[in-house]
Enzyme design. Structure first.
Site, PDB file in Angstrom:
ATOM      1  N   CYS A   1      52.151  15.359  14.557  1.00 48.98           N
ATOM      2  CA  CYS A   1      51.872  16.180  15.872  1.00 48.98           C
ATOM      3  C   CYS A   1      52.789  15.787  17.015  1.00 48.98           C
ATOM      4  O   CYS A   1      53.198  16.937  17.548  1.00 48.98           O
ATOM      5  CB  CYS A   1      50.394  16.182  15.941  1.00 48.98           C
ATOM      6  SG  CYS A   1      49.742  14.538  16.217  1.00 48.98           S
TER       7      CYS A   1
HETATM    8  N1  NAP Z   1      44.584  15.095  13.183  1.00 44.00           N
HETATM    9  C1  NAP Z   1      45.794  15.665  13.488  1.00 44.00           C
HETATM   10  O1  NAP Z   1      45.922  15.913  14.757  1.00 44.00           O
HETATM   11  C2  NAP Z   1      47.140  15.142  12.701  1.00 44.00           C
HETATM   12  C3  NAP Z   1      48.182  16.108  12.624  1.00 44.00           C
HETATM   13  C4  NAP Z   1      49.396  15.726  12.119  1.00 44.00           C
HETATM   14  C5  NAP Z   1      49.231  14.853  11.016  1.00 44.00           C
HETATM   15  N2  NAP Z   1      48.058  14.399  10.585  1.00 44.00           N
HETATM   16  C6  NAP Z   1      47.799  13.295   9.515  1.00 44.00           C
HETATM   17  O2  NAP Z   1      47.317  14.137   8.521  1.00 44.00           O
HETATM   18  C7  NAP Z   1      46.666  13.331   7.590  1.00 44.00           C
HETATM   19  C8  NAP Z   1      45.179  13.748   7.570  1.00 44.00           C
HETATM   20  O3  NAP Z   1      44.834  13.701   8.927  1.00 44.00           O
HETATM   21  P1  NAP Z   1      43.137  14.335   9.280  1.00 44.00           P
HETATM   22  O4  NAP Z   1      43.129  14.382  10.751  1.00 44.00           O
HETATM   23  O5  NAP Z   1      42.907  15.447   8.611  1.00 44.00           O
HETATM   24  O6  NAP Z   1      42.384  13.209   8.692  1.00 44.00           O
HETATM   25  P2  NAP Z   1      40.601  13.106   8.532  1.00 44.00           P
HETATM   26  O7  NAP Z   1      40.021  14.084   9.241  1.00 44.00           O
HETATM   27  O8  NAP Z   1      40.205  11.787   8.695  1.00 44.00           O
HETATM   28  O9  NAP Z   1      40.625  13.559   6.901  1.00 44.00           O
HETATM   29  C9  NAP Z   1      41.035  12.687   5.877  1.00 44.00           C
HETATM   30  C10 NAP Z   1      40.777  13.193   4.562  1.00 44.00           C
HETATM   31  O10 NAP Z   1      41.257  12.363   3.626  1.00 44.00           O
HETATM   32  C11 NAP Z   1      40.233  11.717   2.607  1.00 44.00           C
HETATM   33  N3  NAP Z   1      40.459  10.427   2.345  1.00 44.00           N
HETATM   34  C12 NAP Z   1      40.438   9.314   3.192  1.00 44.00           C
HETATM   35  N4  NAP Z   1      40.972   8.179   2.321  1.00 44.00           N
HETATM   36  C13 NAP Z   1      41.255   8.550   1.141  1.00 44.00           C
HETATM   37  C14 NAP Z   1      41.704   8.036  -0.123  1.00 44.00           C
HETATM   38  N5  NAP Z   1      41.976   6.681   0.270  1.00 44.00           N
HETATM   39  N6  NAP Z   1      42.032   8.542  -1.107  1.00 44.00           N
HETATM   40  C15 NAP Z   1      41.795  10.110  -0.986  1.00 44.00           C
HETATM   41  N7  NAP Z   1      41.275  10.607  -0.160  1.00 44.00           N
HETATM   42  C16 NAP Z   1      41.051  10.045   0.853  1.00 44.00           C
HETATM   43  C17 NAP Z   1      38.938  11.854   3.218  1.00 44.00           C
HETATM   44  O11 NAP Z   1      37.988  12.547   2.565  1.00 44.00           O
HETATM   45  P3  NAP Z   1      36.975  11.488   1.452  1.00 44.00           P
HETATM   46  O12 NAP Z   1      36.954  10.158   2.153  1.00 44.00           O
HETATM   47  O13 NAP Z   1      35.677  12.299   1.327  1.00 44.00           O
HETATM   48  O14 NAP Z   1      37.845  11.499   0.135  1.00 44.00           O
HETATM   49  C18 NAP Z   1      39.262  13.147   4.148  1.00 44.00           C
HETATM   50  O15 NAP Z   1      38.861  14.262   3.728  1.00 44.00           O
HETATM   51  C19 NAP Z   1      46.783  11.841   8.352  1.00 44.00           C
HETATM   52  O16 NAP Z   1      47.853  11.154   7.831  1.00 44.00           O
HETATM   53  C20 NAP Z   1      47.008  12.153   9.731  1.00 44.00           C
HETATM   54  O17 NAP Z   1      47.999  11.021  10.198  1.00 44.00           O
HETATM   55  C21 NAP Z   1      46.908  14.427  11.465  1.00 44.00           C
END
Ligand code: NAP
Length: 357
Positions: A165
């Protein structure tokens, strides 16, 4: 360009891994009304068996029959044409490996940082752990998913590393200058993010009372998005050794990243010349809007737009950029990439106006 879109008018089937998180939820929101895609499966380990709308009530009426499944194998049983992965770094690389072991032809868009760099040492230094499949970093199989930098490659891509981001805001602010040799020294980069950048799990740093009325800096000169910014700009002509000094800040907002770049220009470069560079660079970029005044987070919230402005004085350019971190910084950019990967119009399903306030 090869079109992977079905010729019979059927919609392409998209799976979303990590769909209980913010990135997954936002991807579902964008896909809910997309004319060319339908969501065929969603994963969450902790919510397997539960309806999507029980976890994401704001999606009621759009996914009423969709239920979370647990892992890669169950997701592939839904026969996706592509999967968007919204998982934490390190886990995302392992997940991609597991999916491709079963379905080698599957198209993937990875929202994490696991496939954006080209060097295992750089990954270790910035993500604090060894990459589980370091060969992927040097395989050349993953395209960097910033369409404004890389559109043609994305049109044939099977594996896409969606940008970070902070990186998205910085790159769209710097790209026109890097391409034209207008960056002459170290780049100063200050960027403020909202709390949703930290994901859906409550943490001390995202707890409302700690965050709501406050601003602070973190990871000063050490943010993990710095190397992907420099790598992408080096492909656009910037010397990879150019120092990039980034000060991330957390601000009292939930969504949005406001980027400020300070760039030393070649002597005599005028504001008109810099504005012309931005206008030329983004003439065919439907999601970059050049503004005369300051960009505002409100105007891009919930959209795939990046609003940019530039001011030149005393030999420097100050470039301002506003994005929604969950939009152009993440999920809607992933949909923009899916559009390109499948030969659909780049703007398909993505043209919505921003908000005010
Ligand atoms: N937030 C932002 O603004 C943003 C922007 C760009 C990129 N990103 C990147 O995009 C990715 C997701 O970010 P997010 O903000 O959506 O994170 P989040 O809200 O914490 O969601 C993470 C998801 O991954 C699942 N998860 C966690 N550990 C896991 C594992 N070991 N195996 C399989 N599933 C797992 C979780 O669900 P369960 O635990 O129920 O399986 C949850 O659905 C990250 O790598 C982040 O750095 C984030």
């Amino acid at each position: 360009m090869t079109s992977a879109a079905p010729q019979d008018g059927a919609r392409l089937r998209i799976g979303v891994a990590g769909a209980s998180g913010y990135g997954g939820a936002e991807t579902l929101r964008w896909l809910a009304t997309h004319p060319g895609f339908e969501v065929c499966g969603v994963t969450s380990r902790r919510n397997a068996g539960r309806p999507v709308t029980a976890v994401h009530p704001h999606l009621a009426g759009f996914y009423d029959d969709l239920v979370f499944v647990e892992g890669p194998r169950e997701l592939l049983a839904a026969r996706p044409d592509a999967v968007v992965m919204g998982l934490p770094h390190r886990h995302a690389a392992a997940y991609a490996h597991a999916l491709r072991a079963i379905a080698p032809e599957l198209r993937l868009v990875d929202l994490s940082g696991d496939h954006r760099l080209d060097d295992a040492g750089l990954y270790r230094a910035h993500y604090g752990a060894d990459h589980p499949h370091p060969e992927q970093l040097t395989s050349g199989a993953w395209e960097y998913g910033l369409p404004e930098a890389n559109r043609t490659a994305l049109e044939d891509a099977r594996l896409v590393a969606n940008p970070g981001c902070f990186a998205t805001g910085a790159l769209l602010a710097a790209l026109p200058l890097a391409r034209r040799g207008l960056i002459t020294g170290a780049v100063r980069h200050v960027a403020m993010t909202g709390s949703s950048g930290s994901g859906i799990e409550p943490k001390a740093g995202t707890h409302h009372p700690e965050r709501a009325g406050d601003v602070k800096a973190y990871k000063v000169l050490a943010h993990q998005h710095t190397p992907e910014v420099v790598l992408c700009l080096s492909r656009a002509g910037l010397d990879r050794a150019t120092p990039w000094w980034m000060v991330p800040q957390s601000g009292p907002l939930a969504r949005g990243i406001f980027t400020t770049l300070f760039v030393d220009l070649p002597p005599g470069t005028t504001e008109d010349a810099v504005r012309a560079a931005f206008a030329e660079e983004y003439a065919d970029a439907p999601f970059v809007r050049l503004r005369d005044g300051t960009p505002r987070i409100a105007h891009v919230r919930g959209t795939n737009f990046c609003d940019v402005s530039v001011t030149v004085a005393e030999g420097i350019a100050v470039v301002l950029a506003a994005i929604d971190n969950l939009g152009k910084g993440m999920a809607s950019q992933a949909v923009q990439n899916l559009n390109l990967m499948f030969g659909l119009p780049e703007t398909s399903g993505l043209l919505v106006p921003g908000t005010r306030p």
